[in-house]
Design a protein around this motif. Structure first.
Motif: not given
Length: 265
Positions: A221-224, A229-236, A253-261
């Motif tokens: 998803m786009q962190l727009s 952004v908060a949803r992405g943080e919870r995923m991680l 640092q990585h710009g997306s949940v997928r890249a961070a994972l």
């Protein structure tokens, strides 16, 4: 056409608000059951769409009025939800973008215009075209599907009457027979709800199959905005067992949940 059949409710103007709402709600509960009956047809359309997109094609919607608007909405929600390019799913409405907010009289009656509109997007045999028409008789949609099928595109449709001309023009028809509306002929009601449900299922199933969801999470998803952004943080936090601060740092640092994972795999 059952969508044009007289309503089972009458004297609506005499009913109190509570009865109006209860009647509409009662009818709405029949829509998912109608969609359920069409799942085998929808499965075939999803499989065809997945195959074309895997081979580099795109998904196009055409429709008029409410049907066209629903296609535009579904197409516009795919990039932020699944992180796909904006041109991968395209919604086209009879009468152009003006018709999204204001009816363009007569636009749906032009059987030649849809194919002309599609040519502006350099459509080709690699692509998928889905016509959306509650009635199943919209000339704009019929003409577009016929031209697309002749040109080698995969073609599907979402209609709310059985045995329609739109379904006959499509290789993969999805017929969700919703029956009479609460207000006779007002297909923005049950028929529109059914179309929205089918569109949700078509693109969600397609992009799950194409790897755009991990587990049950929108990792692309786009962190727009702050909510996303908060949803992405919870995923991680859930996936990696890290703190909120660590999750926020990884996302920056990585710009997306997928890249961070992937970085922590």
């Amino acid at each position: 056409m059952t969508t044009e059949s007289p309503s089972d409710y009458n004297d609506l103007e005499t009913l109190p608000t509570a009865q109006l709402l209860a009647g509409m709600n009662q009818l709405d509960q029949t829509v998912p059951l109608a969609v359920q009956q069409a799942l085998p047809q929808l499965e075939q359309l999803v499989e065809a769409t997945v195959a074309r997109l895997q081979a580099g094609g795109r998904l196009f919607y055409i429709g008029a009025g409410t049907s066209g608007r629903l296609g535009v909405v579904d197409a516009s929600e795919c990039p932020p939800t699944f992180g796909v390019p904006a041109g991968l799913v395209v919604g086209i409405i009879a009468g152009g973008d003006t018709a999204i907010r204001q009816a363009v009289e007569g636009a749906e009656d032009d059987a030649e215009q849809a194919w002309l509109d599609l040519q502006e997007h350099n459509i080709s045999e690699k692509d998928v075209l889905v016509g959306i028409a509650a009635s199943g008789r919209t000339p704009y949609v019929i003409g577009g599907l016929q031209a697309a099928r002749a040109a080698g595109l995969a073609t599907g449709c979402i209609v709310c009457n059985a045995g329609s001309a739109v379904a006959a023009a499509a290789e993969f028809p999805v017929e969700v027979v919703t029956g009479p509306e609460f207000v006779t002929g007002s297909t923005r009601l049950k028929a529109g709800t059914a179309q929205k449900l089918v569109l949700n299922m078509l693109t969600t199933a397609t992009f799950v199959r194409l790897g755009r969801v991990k587990g049950n999470k929108m990792v692309d998803m786009q962190l727009s905005n702050e909510k996303l952004v908060a949803r992405g943080e919870r995923m991680l936090m859930d996936e990696l067992g890290v703190s909120e601060a660590e999750a926020a740092a990884l996302l920056r640092q990585h710009g997306s949940v997928r890249a961070a994972l992937a970085a922590r795999a």
